[in-house]
Design an enzyme around this catalytic site. Sequence first.
Site, mmCIF file in Angstrom:
data_model
loop_
_atom_site.group_PDB
_atom_site.id
_atom_site.type_symbol
_atom_site.label_atom_id
_atom_site.label_comp_id
_atom_site.label_asym_id
_atom_site.label_seq_id
_atom_site.Cartn_x
_atom_site.Cartn_y
_atom_site.Cartn_z
ATOM 1 N N GLY A 12 0.800 -1.218 0.000
ATOM 2 C CA GLY A 12 0.000 0.000 0.000
ATOM 3 C C GLY A 12 0.830 1.264 0.000
ATOM 4 O O GLY A 12 0.562 2.204 -0.760
ATOM 5 N N ASP A 30 -4.186 4.091 7.901
ATOM 6 C CA ASP A 30 -3.808 2.776 8.396
ATOM 7 C C ASP A 30 -4.085 2.749 9.893
ATOM 8 O O ASP A 30 -4.069 3.801 10.548
ATOM 9 C CB ASP A 30 -2.316 2.526 8.115
ATOM 10 C CG ASP A 30 -1.904 1.083 8.331
ATOM 11 O OD1 ASP A 30 -1.754 0.356 7.342
ATOM 12 O OD2 ASP A 30 -1.738 0.677 9.501
ATOM 13 N N ASN A 87 -5.605 -9.429 -1.628
ATOM 14 C CA ASN A 87 -5.694 -10.799 -2.125
ATOM 15 C C ASN A 87 -6.952 -11.497 -1.635
ATOM 16 O O ASN A 87 -6.917 -12.642 -1.174
ATOM 17 C CB ASN A 87 -4.444 -11.598 -1.719
ATOM 18 C CG ASN A 87 -3.238 -11.279 -2.568
ATOM 19 O OD1 ASN A 87 -3.361 -11.010 -3.760
ATOM 20 N ND2 ASN A 87 -2.068 -11.283 -1.967
ATOM 21 N N GLY A 115 4.922 -6.959 -5.985
ATOM 22 C CA GLY A 115 5.692 -6.991 -4.752
ATOM 23 C C GLY A 115 6.370 -5.674 -4.435
ATOM 24 O O GLY A 115 5.894 -4.595 -4.797
ATOM 25 N N LYS A 165 -5.989 -13.243 -10.414
ATOM 26 C CA LYS A 165 -4.808 -13.182 -9.539
ATOM 27 C C LYS A 165 -4.595 -14.520 -8.835
ATOM 28 O O LYS A 165 -3.449 -14.938 -8.604
ATOM 29 C CB LYS A 165 -4.990 -12.060 -8.511
ATOM 30 C CG LYS A 165 -3.832 -11.909 -7.522
ATOM 31 C CD LYS A 165 -2.523 -11.599 -8.213
ATOM 32 C CE LYS A 165 -1.464 -11.018 -7.281
ATOM 33 N NZ LYS A 165 -1.314 -11.605 -5.982
ATOM 34 N N HIS A 168 -2.910 -16.624 -11.342
ATOM 35 C CA HIS A 168 -1.550 -16.088 -11.465
ATOM 36 C C HIS A 168 -0.658 -16.626 -10.359
ATOM 37 O O HIS A 168 0.472 -17.088 -10.603
ATOM 38 C CB HIS A 168 -1.617 -14.553 -11.418
ATOM 39 C CG HIS A 168 -0.305 -13.862 -11.215
ATOM 40 N ND1 HIS A 168 0.299 -13.774 -9.979
ATOM 41 C CD2 HIS A 168 0.522 -13.202 -12.076
ATOM 42 C CE1 HIS A 168 1.428 -13.105 -10.087
ATOM 43 N NE2 HIS A 168 1.591 -12.748 -11.344
ATOM 44 N N ASN A 169 -1.145 -16.590 -9.123
ATOM 45 C CA ASN A 169 -0.327 -17.025 -8.002
ATOM 46 C C ASN A 169 -0.123 -18.538 -7.992
ATOM 47 O O ASN A 169 0.919 -19.023 -7.552
ATOM 48 C CB ASN A 169 -0.944 -16.562 -6.682
ATOM 49 C CG ASN A 169 -0.654 -15.097 -6.412
ATOM 50 O OD1 ASN A 169 -0.446 -14.323 -7.338
ATOM 51 N ND2 ASN A 169 -0.660 -14.713 -5.154
ATOM 52 N N GLU A 172 2.622 -19.055 -10.345
ATOM 53 C CA GLU A 172 3.842 -18.605 -9.665
ATOM 54 C C GLU A 172 4.377 -19.706 -8.740
ATOM 55 O O GLU A 172 5.583 -19.965 -8.694
ATOM 56 C CB GLU A 172 3.518 -17.341 -8.876
ATOM 57 C CG GLU A 172 4.614 -16.797 -8.004
ATOM 58 C CD GLU A 172 4.084 -15.688 -7.111
ATOM 59 O OE1 GLU A 172 4.161 -15.842 -5.874
ATOM 60 O OE2 GLU A 172 3.584 -14.681 -7.638
#
Length: 292
Positions: A12, A30, A87, A115, A165, A168-169, A172
Amino acid sequence: MQLGMIGLGKMGANMVARLREGGHTVIGFDLSPQSGRDVESLEALIEALEAPRVIWLMVPAGKPTDDTVERLAQLLDEGDLVVDGGNTKFTDDQRHAKLLAEHQIGFMDVGTSGGVWGRENGYALMVGGTQQDYERLLPALQTLKPQGDSGLVHAGPVGAGHFTKMVHNGIEYGMMQALGEGYSMLESSELVDNPHDVFDSWREGSVIRSWLLDLLVRALEDDEGLCHIAGNAQESGEAKWMVETALHMGIPLPVTAASLFARQSSQIGDPNTMKVVAALRNQFGGHAVTHE
């Protein structure tokens, strides 16, 4: 654009910096007072933004995201837009969108990859939502994505971003596991003098050249033989969701399932294979590793 960002962790905070460098106005919140936040509460964040508002979430999946969305449903106004860039499981996206729609608040899910290198190199963004909301968010997306024509896709309706995603992971996981297994075999061979040099040589011309391979060579340069990295790697959830979803769809995923089980098995051992996976996670995501 003017945006609010909730969640100023590793991802973030870097996204806020890239957006600001691109000329956008971002107000960050936050829970941690040490996060560099601009405001001290959700209420203050919403008050600081001009309507119609866009609020981007980068908070942990599950209850933290659920609680934040439920709170925003009560605080935001008709016409505001919530973007979940964490996520989250894609089925939760659909539930969140339905809740916010009851208050005439829009919702988008954005699978985000890149990342700790994303601030410099840009993020791969996989977006789920309506075309209207996508176009509304596009200036920020174009700033966050890498330069060039790739790195951004409107994958489909709500849920498609995080579904993409998730896949995708899972991919990965398999790629990292293969690199780890290859390194372990070279390291154990009496024929190969320097596995580090072998991996370095594959970075040019080889069909397996990749950013992950570059990161592995970098990790080996930092710690020859990965002697100071514990051979265990956590599984973050997406591969497990992918295997579960594939079972319902009738899609066989032997590589993804095997790499998931390998990470789980690594919690009770310390093999070279998982040292590579742990080192790669640290290189591209800043995930902590245990040093001896």
